[in-house]
Design an enzyme around this catalytic site. Sequence first.
Site, PDB file in Angstrom:
ATOM      1  N   PRO A  43       0.860  -1.375   0.069  1.00  0.00           N
ATOM      2  CA  PRO A  43      -0.002  -0.077  -0.112  1.00  0.00           C
ATOM      3  C   PRO A  43       0.985   1.080   0.063  1.00  0.00           C
ATOM      4  O   PRO A  43       0.472   2.339  -0.538  1.00  0.00           O
ATOM      5  CB  PRO A  43      -0.609  -0.058   1.214  1.00  0.00           C
ATOM      6  CG  PRO A  43      -0.476  -1.457   1.962  1.00  0.00           C
ATOM      7  CD  PRO A  43       0.723  -1.933   1.235  1.00  0.00           C
ATOM      8  N   GLU A  44       1.911   1.077   0.487  1.00  0.00           N
ATOM      9  CA  GLU A  44       2.881   2.306   0.699  1.00  0.00           C
ATOM     10  C   GLU A  44       4.515   2.111   0.805  1.00  0.00           C
ATOM     11  O   GLU A  44       4.445   0.742   1.308  1.00  0.00           O
ATOM     12  CB  GLU A  44       2.496   3.290   1.791  1.00  0.00           C
ATOM     13  CG  GLU A  44       2.606   2.572   3.151  1.00  0.00           C
ATOM     14  CD  GLU A  44       1.940   3.566   4.125  1.00  0.00           C
ATOM     15  OE1 GLU A  44       1.374   4.633   3.801  1.00  0.00           O
ATOM     16  OE2 GLU A  44       1.939   3.330   5.305  1.00  0.00           O
ATOM     17  N   ASP A 249      39.574 -47.382   4.797  1.00  0.00           N
ATOM     18  CA  ASP A 249      38.990 -48.563   5.574  1.00  0.00           C
ATOM     19  C   ASP A 249      37.845 -48.093   6.709  1.00  0.00           C
ATOM     20  O   ASP A 249      37.701 -46.849   6.890  1.00  0.00           O
ATOM     21  CB  ASP A 249      40.004 -49.381   5.881  1.00  0.00           C
ATOM     22  CG  ASP A 249      41.177 -49.034   6.486  1.00  0.00           C
ATOM     23  OD1 ASP A 249      42.235 -49.310   6.128  1.00  0.00           O
ATOM     24  OD2 ASP A 249      40.915 -47.985   7.336  1.00  0.00           O
ATOM     25  N   LYS A 271      35.498 -53.402   4.628  1.00  0.00           N
ATOM     26  CA  LYS A 271      34.197 -53.334   5.193  1.00  0.00           C
ATOM     27  C   LYS A 271      34.171 -54.052   6.462  1.00  0.00           C
ATOM     28  O   LYS A 271      35.228 -54.246   6.986  1.00  0.00           O
ATOM     29  CB  LYS A 271      33.416 -53.864   4.013  1.00  0.00           C
ATOM     30  CG  LYS A 271      33.275 -53.142   2.560  1.00  0.00           C
ATOM     31  CD  LYS A 271      31.932 -53.302   2.202  1.00  0.00           C
ATOM     32  CE  LYS A 271      32.067 -52.574   0.639  1.00  0.00           C
ATOM     33  NZ  LYS A 271      32.440 -53.319  -0.334  1.00  0.00           N
ATOM     34  N   GLY A 303      43.443 -43.502  12.963  1.00  0.00           N
ATOM     35  CA  GLY A 303      44.360 -43.248  13.689  1.00  0.00           C
ATOM     36  C   GLY A 303      45.828 -42.559  13.172  1.00  0.00           C
ATOM     37  O   GLY A 303      45.801 -42.056  12.231  1.00  0.00           O
ATOM     38  N   ASP A 304      46.961 -43.724  13.461  1.00  0.00           N
ATOM     39  CA  ASP A 304      48.222 -43.377  12.775  1.00  0.00           C
ATOM     40  C   ASP A 304      48.644 -44.542  11.886  1.00  0.00           C
ATOM     41  O   ASP A 304      48.289 -45.576  12.134  1.00  0.00           O
ATOM     42  CB  ASP A 304      49.286 -43.283  13.851  1.00  0.00           C
ATOM     43  CG  ASP A 304      50.556 -42.910  13.140  1.00  0.00           C
ATOM     44  OD1 ASP A 304      51.094 -41.949  12.941  1.00  0.00           O
ATOM     45  OD2 ASP A 304      51.373 -44.028  12.632  1.00  0.00           O
ATOM     46  N   THR A 332      47.146 -41.254  16.943  1.00  0.00           N
ATOM     47  CA  THR A 332      46.695 -42.863  17.270  1.00  0.00           C
ATOM     48  C   THR A 332      45.617 -42.985  18.282  1.00  0.00           C
ATOM     49  O   THR A 332      45.695 -42.188  19.096  1.00  0.00           O
ATOM     50  CB  THR A 332      47.894 -43.755  17.462  1.00  0.00           C
ATOM     51  OG1 THR A 332      47.644 -45.160  17.554  1.00  0.00           O
ATOM     52  CG2 THR A 332      48.420 -43.425  18.826  1.00  0.00           C
ATOM     53  N   ALA A 333      45.047 -43.998  18.067  1.00  0.00           N
ATOM     54  CA  ALA A 333      43.726 -44.490  19.180  1.00  0.00           C
ATOM     55  C   ALA A 333      44.115 -44.210  20.487  1.00  0.00           C
ATOM     56  O   ALA A 333      43.723 -43.444  21.395  1.00  0.00           O
ATOM     57  CB  ALA A 333      43.186 -45.793  18.681  1.00  0.00           C
ATOM     58  N   MET A 389      42.585 -53.648  19.174  1.00  0.00           N
ATOM     59  CA  MET A 389      41.930 -54.911  18.597  1.00  0.00           C
ATOM     60  C   MET A 389      41.709 -55.745  19.710  1.00  0.00           C
ATOM     61  O   MET A 389      41.884 -56.989  19.257  1.00  0.00           O
ATOM     62  CB  MET A 389      42.546 -55.518  17.581  1.00  0.00           C
ATOM     63  CG  MET A 389      42.668 -54.465  16.332  1.00  0.00           C
ATOM     64  SD  MET A 389      43.965 -54.893  15.012  1.00  0.00           S
ATOM     65  CE  MET A 389      45.439 -54.482  15.739  1.00  0.00           C
TER      66      MET A 389
HETATM   67  N1  SAH Z   1      46.149 -47.223  13.175  1.00  0.00           N
HETATM   68  C1  SAH Z   1      45.297 -47.230  14.148  1.00  0.00           C
HETATM   69  C2  SAH Z   1      44.943 -48.546  14.627  1.00  0.00           C
HETATM   70  C3  SAH Z   1      44.274 -49.600  13.734  1.00  0.00           C
HETATM   71  S1  SAH Z   1      44.135 -51.199  14.649  1.00  0.00           S
HETATM   72  C4  SAH Z   1      45.401 -46.247  15.229  1.00  0.00           C
HETATM   73  O1  SAH Z   1      46.771 -45.773  15.095  1.00  0.00           O
HETATM   74  O2  SAH Z   1      44.761 -45.837  15.962  1.00  0.00           O
HETATM   75  C5  SAH Z   1      42.378 -50.923  15.072  1.00  0.00           C
HETATM   76  C6  SAH Z   1      42.012 -50.813  16.462  1.00  0.00           C
HETATM   77  O3  SAH Z   1      42.380 -49.478  16.874  1.00  0.00           O
HETATM   78  C7  SAH Z   1      40.822 -51.118  16.914  1.00  0.00           C
HETATM   79  O4  SAH Z   1      40.386 -52.403  16.954  1.00  0.00           O
HETATM   80  C8  SAH Z   1      40.646 -50.079  18.170  1.00  0.00           C
HETATM   81  O5  SAH Z   1      41.324 -51.067  19.283  1.00  0.00           O
HETATM   82  C9  SAH Z   1      41.590 -49.192  17.824  1.00  0.00           C
HETATM   83  N2  SAH Z   1      40.928 -47.767  17.920  1.00  0.00           N
HETATM   84  C10 SAH Z   1      41.005 -47.185  16.693  1.00  0.00           C
HETATM   85  N3  SAH Z   1      40.229 -46.144  16.708  1.00  0.00           N
HETATM   86  C11 SAH Z   1      39.624 -46.126  17.914  1.00  0.00           C
HETATM   87  C12 SAH Z   1      38.560 -45.391  18.734  1.00  0.00           C
HETATM   88  N4  SAH Z   1      38.078 -44.278  18.048  1.00  0.00           N
HETATM   89  N5  SAH Z   1      37.889 -45.818  19.692  1.00  0.00           N
HETATM   90  C13 SAH Z   1      38.542 -47.088  20.584  1.00  0.00           C
HETATM   91  N6  SAH Z   1      39.267 -47.561  19.683  1.00  0.00           N
HETATM   92  C14 SAH Z   1      39.919 -47.226  18.557  1.00  0.00           C
END
Ligand code: SAH
Length: 468
Positions: A43-44, A249, A271, A303-304, A332-333, A389
Site C-alpha cells: 500500500p505504501e 577403510d 568393510k 589413527g596413525d 593414534t587411538a 583390537m
Molecule cells: N592405526 C590405528 C589402529 C588400527 S587397529 C591407530 O593408530 O589408531 C584398529 C584398532 O584401533 C581397533 O580395534 C581399536 O582397538 C583401536 N581404535 C581405533 N580407533 C578407535 C576409537 N576411536 N576408539 C577406540 N578404539 C579405537
Amino acid sequence: MESLPIFMRIKGARCVVIGGGEVATRKVSMLLKAEAAVEVIAPELCDALNAQVLANEIQFRQALFEPTQLTGAVLVIAATDHEDVNTAVSNAAKAQNIPVNVVDSPALCTFTMPSIVDRSPVVIAISSNGAAPVLARLIRGKLETMIPASYGRLAYLSRDFRDAVKAKFADTQSRRIFWEKTFQGPIAELMFSGQERAANIALADAIKAEDSKAQHGEVYLVGGGPGDPDLLTFRALRLMQQCDVCVYDKLVSKEVMELVRRDAELINVGKARDQHTLPQEEINLLLVALAKEGKRVLRLKGGDPFIFGRGGEEIETLMENGVPFQVVPGITAANGVSSYAGIPLTHRDYAQSCVFTTGHLKSKDGQSHTVELDWPALARPNQTVVIYMGLIGLEQICIQLIKHGLDATTPAAIVQQGTTPKQKVVVGDLSDLAAKAALAELKPPCLIIVGHVVKLREKLAWFEPRLD
Ligand code: SAH
C-alpha cells in the site's frame, strides 16, 4: 541436510516482494545484486524504496496483496508486518509452485536466504536452516576475514585463461592440478597484492612452461586420527582436499570422510569384519596401479598409519614400484581415546612407561582363540598397557595378565569409539571388566587400557558426548 543449497539465476526474471518497509528494502537490494526484475507490491513505500522506484531500479504496484499478482513470478518474498498477509502470500505462492520466502517465519518458507560472503563470481552461502542464524552469521564473519577480497578477481583471471589451459592440457586431471598450483602459488599472491598485470603475464608464462604430458601420480599415506575430525593435522586436511581418489577403510570416521574432496573417487577396502575386506597385498598393488594412472591417491587410515596400520607394508610396495609418496602421521587411538576418556597414559605416581600392544586373536583350531603375547613383559608394575583390537579377546587378556602377576584389582577400562559422539567408557578391574563390557554390549572399535592411571578418570573425565 534439511534443504538443498542451490544458486538460482534470476537475471531479468520477475521477482515479487510483498511489503514496502525496511526489511523489504534489504531483500530488494539482494535481488537487485542478482540483477532480477523486481516488483514491489504494497500500500505504501518507505523512502529508500521510493528512491529506487524514482531511479527506475524497481517496479512498484500500489495495492493490497492479491494472489493473482504472483502470476509469472519466479520467486516471491513476503516482508510485511502482518502475519495474515504473510500467510496468504505463502499459501498463494505454494499453490502456484513459486518458491517463497517469508521473513522470520521458517514454517511459511519453501526457501530461505542464506548469509553470504560475496567474492563474485565466487559466492559462499551459509545456512543453519533456521536453527541458529547468529551462528551462521559468526561463521560468515570468520570466512570474511579468511578469504581475501581479491578472490573474486582471481576467479575472473582464471576465467580469462580457461580456454588457453584447456588447449594446453587435454585431460581434466592435469588441468585441475595446474589450476590448484596456480591458486595456491605466487600467481595468486600477485593477485592478492593487487598486481593484476603481473599476475596475467605470470599465468600466461606458466601455461607455456608447463609440461602438457599427464602428471605423475603420488600416494599420500595419511593418518585420519581416531574419529573426531578436529584431530586431523593441517597437512592431512590439505592432502585430503586435493586427492583424485581415496582408498579408505572402515576405521575412518564418517565425519573425517566428509572432509575428503567431494569429487574424489572413494574406494572402501575394509568393510565390516565378516564382509569382504581386500587382502593387504591387493591393497598395496591397488595403490601402485592408481598412482601409475597419474592419480593423486589418498590412502586414508584410522589413527596413525604406522601404528597397527600396516602402513609400512604399503609404502614398501610403493618404493619397490618407484611410486612417490608422503606419510602424514595421525593421532593414534591410544593418544586420542585416552585423552577423551580422561585417562593420562603416564603419571609420576602410577606409571612410568606405557606399552601399546595388539590383542588380535589367533585361531588355532578354528574354534578356540588364544592371544599370544609376551605376557610377562605386559604384566609389569608401574606400567600402562594399551591394547588395540582386543574386544573379542578381552576375557582372555584379563585372565592372562592376572596369571602373569598383575593383581586382579588392577584398574582397567575399555573405550568404544573414543573421541566421537558415540564414545562409551566402561571402567572396572581385571577381574570384572570383561563381564561389564559384555553387559554394555560394546561394539568395535574398542581400546583397552590397563593400569592404575585408569583411576584418574574419576577426577579427570571431561568429554561428555551427546546423549542421543
Ligand atoms: N592405526 C590405528 C589402529 C588400527 S587397529 C591407530 O593408530 O589408531 C584398529 C584398532 O584401533 C581397533 O580395534 C581399536 O582397538 C583401536 N581404535 C581405533 N580407533 C578407535 C576409537 N576411536 N576408539 C577406540 N578404539 C579405537
